[in-house]
Design a protein around this motif. Structure first.
Motif, PDB file in Angstrom:
ATOM      1  N   ASN A  77     -11.161   4.948  -5.909  1.00  0.00           N
ATOM      2  CA  ASN A  77     -11.460   3.594  -6.378  1.00  0.00           C
ATOM      3  C   ASN A  77     -12.318   3.623  -7.623  1.00  0.00           C
ATOM      4  OD1 ASN A  77     -11.735   2.306  -3.079  1.00  0.00           O
ATOM      5  ND2 ASN A  77     -10.200   1.699  -4.561  1.00  0.00           N
ATOM      6  N   THR A 103      -3.663   7.261  -0.304  1.00  0.00           N
ATOM      7  CA  THR A 103      -3.202   5.977  -0.834  1.00  0.00           C
ATOM      8  C   THR A 103      -3.019   6.126  -2.337  1.00  0.00           C
ATOM      9  OG1 THR A 103      -4.405   4.776   0.874  1.00  0.00           O
ATOM     10  CG2 THR A 103      -3.706   3.530  -1.062  1.00  0.00           C
ATOM     11  N   LYS A 153      -2.370  -2.225   4.027  1.00  0.00           N
ATOM     12  CA  LYS A 153      -3.018  -0.917   4.126  1.00  0.00           C
ATOM     13  C   LYS A 153      -3.307  -0.565   5.577  1.00  0.00           C
ATOM     14  CE  LYS A 153      -6.356   2.106   1.990  1.00  0.00           C
ATOM     15  NZ  LYS A 153      -7.137   2.373   0.772  1.00  0.00           N
ATOM     16  N   SER A 176       0.873  -1.164   0.000  1.00  0.00           N
ATOM     17  CA  SER A 176       0.000   0.000   0.000  1.00  0.00           C
ATOM     18  C   SER A 176       0.914   1.219   0.000  1.00  0.00           C
ATOM     19  CB  SER A 176      -0.914   0.005   1.223  1.00  0.00           C
ATOM     20  OG  SER A 176      -1.869   1.045   1.131  1.00  0.00           O
ATOM     21  N   LYS A 202      -5.062  -5.937   2.619  1.00  0.00           N
ATOM     22  CA  LYS A 202      -5.719  -5.340   3.787  1.00  0.00           C
ATOM     23  C   LYS A 202      -4.725  -5.189   4.936  1.00  0.00           C
ATOM     24  CE  LYS A 202      -9.951  -6.629   4.696  1.00  0.00           C
ATOM     25  NZ  LYS A 202     -11.126  -7.412   5.175  1.00  0.00           N
ATOM     26  N   TYR A 206     -13.764   4.334   5.358  1.00  0.00           N
ATOM     27  CA  TYR A 206     -13.793   5.378   4.334  1.00  0.00           C
ATOM     28  C   TYR A 206     -15.228   5.655   3.901  1.00  0.00           C
ATOM     29  CZ  TYR A 206      -8.715   5.259   3.372  1.00  0.00           C
ATOM     30  OH  TYR A 206      -7.358   5.352   3.449  1.00  0.00           O
ATOM     31  N   ASN A 238     -12.134  -0.694   1.736  1.00  0.00           N
ATOM     32  CA  ASN A 238     -12.119   0.676   2.239  1.00  0.00           C
ATOM     33  C   ASN A 238     -13.316   0.974   3.131  1.00  0.00           C
ATOM     34  OD1 ASN A 238      -9.670   1.609   1.151  1.00  0.00           O
ATOM     35  ND2 ASN A 238     -10.595   1.874  -0.853  1.00  0.00           N
ATOM     36  N   LYS A 239     -14.451   0.370   2.839  1.00  0.00           N
ATOM     37  CA  LYS A 239     -15.610   0.518   3.726  1.00  0.00           C
ATOM     38  C   LYS A 239     -15.308  -0.097   5.078  1.00  0.00           C
ATOM     39  CE  LYS A 239     -20.580  -0.406   4.030  1.00  0.00           C
ATOM     40  NZ  LYS A 239     -21.771  -1.020   3.368  1.00  0.00           N
ATOM     41  N   THR A 282      -8.375   8.431  -0.691  1.00  0.00           N
ATOM     42  CA  THR A 282      -8.082   7.391  -1.663  1.00  0.00           C
ATOM     43  C   THR A 282      -9.098   7.488  -2.791  1.00  0.00           C
ATOM     44  OG1 THR A 282      -7.530   5.031  -1.901  1.00  0.00           O
ATOM     45  CG2 THR A 282      -9.534   5.545  -0.683  1.00  0.00           C
TER      46      THR A 282
END
Length: 309
Positions: A279, A241, A260, A229, A257, A295, A290-291, A277
């Motif tokens: 996506n 990121t 990050k 990451s 994961k 985020y 990310n959820k 970040t």
């Protein structure tokens, strides 16, 4: 009121600062710094025929453009132009002039297909359509509150896995280059990207002034780089990121994961207060990750394309 378009003057600190400020006002979901703007202007591979443009009205920078050829794509003739006008200075002709200047430059260097990111707002999309661009894929900008949010706790590493930083590869970043190159091949995009030139990658990516080597985490499996990451920071507490990916042979094990999460924990410990970040809207696995971190989507862009005859 007269609007003109010209090249950015990278040797003029005030001009670079004005470019950076105009970009931040138009697109606050991305890290913009004078050092980053200068680096991209001066150190992008010459094969890209890259230019940074400003639209100036009576001495004030009101719009900006970054454009070039996708020199790292296996398909020739693909160009990009990303145009942003300050929200408080729209409808003065700056966008039209920037598009025209960018298209003329790219066409002169062999571009036959042009791509442009456009904020998903009615007047921006209408502007793109009026210039002959049609909408394609979408991407989201996301934000995480590092100061007040709660990160998932660090977890014990699986057997054979260790976490290192990019700083640990300062003596030889080639293993990181090879990992970045492999994962970039599978990144969702309209334009395929291939990192084939190590020296160009070092100049454009490894030496990028925003790349934070201490906060970039690389997961190794039995000593081999497997996931990473990459972190950008701007010195004001903002962290972004730049890329997260896993080598094909190691996917499905949660290594991205892990990497990050480690990078985010390092960032918070270093005093960063917000994490940004982006996506692809169709990249559901990364959106789910990310959820999980907390985020939230803050804005969306739509990639537009125009075919040149």
């Amino acid at each position: 009121m007269t609007v003109i378009v010209r090249d950015l003057r990278p040797q003029d600190p005030a001009d670079v600062e004005n470019f950076t400020r105009a970009r931040h006002l138009a697109l606050p979901h991305v890290l913009w710094t004078p050092a980053g703007v200068i680096h991209r202007t001066l150190h992008t591979d010459p094969a890209a025929h890259y230019r940074s443009l400003v639209a100036e009205e009576d001495g004030e920078v009101i719009g900006t453009a970054q454009l070039g050829l996708a020199h790292d794509s296996p398909e020739a003739g693909q160009g990009y132009l990303n145009i942003y006008v300050r929200p408080d200075r729209v409808r003065r002709g700056a966008g039209d002039l920037l598009v025209r200047t960018a298209e003329e430059h790219l066409a002169a260097h062999g571009a036959t297909r042009l791509f442009s990111w456009v904020l998903d707002e009615p007047h921006n999309r209408a502007f793109a359509e009026r210039h002959g661009y049609r909408a394609g894929r979408s991407a989201h900008f996301l934000r995480l509150d590092l100061r007040n949010g709660t990160l998932p706790p660090r977890r014990p590493l699986p057997p054979g896995v260790e976490l290192r930083t990019a700083a640990d590869f300062a003596h030889d970043p080639r293993p990181f280059f090879e990992l970045d190159a492999e994962t970039t091949l599978d990144e969702p995009s309209d334009v395929d990207t291939e990192f084939t030139d190590y020296e160009v990658w070092v100049e454009e990516n490894w030496k990028h002034p925003l790349l934070d080597h201490a906060l970039t985490t690389i997961a190794l499996v039995d000593g081999r780089p497997a996931a990473f990451s990459a972190a950008h920071t701007d010195g004001t507490g903002r962290y972004a990121t730049a890329m997260t990916g896993t080598a094909r042979a190691f996917r499905g094990r949660g290594l991205a994961k892990l990497a990050k999460n480690d990078s985010l924990h390092r960032a918070r410990a270093a005093g960063c207060t917000e994490a940004l970040t982006g996506n692809d809207a169709g990249n559901e696995p990364m959106l789910a990750i990310n959820k999980w971190f907390g985020y939230e989507i803050r804005a969306t862009e739509v990639r537009h394309v125009r075919e040149l005859s």
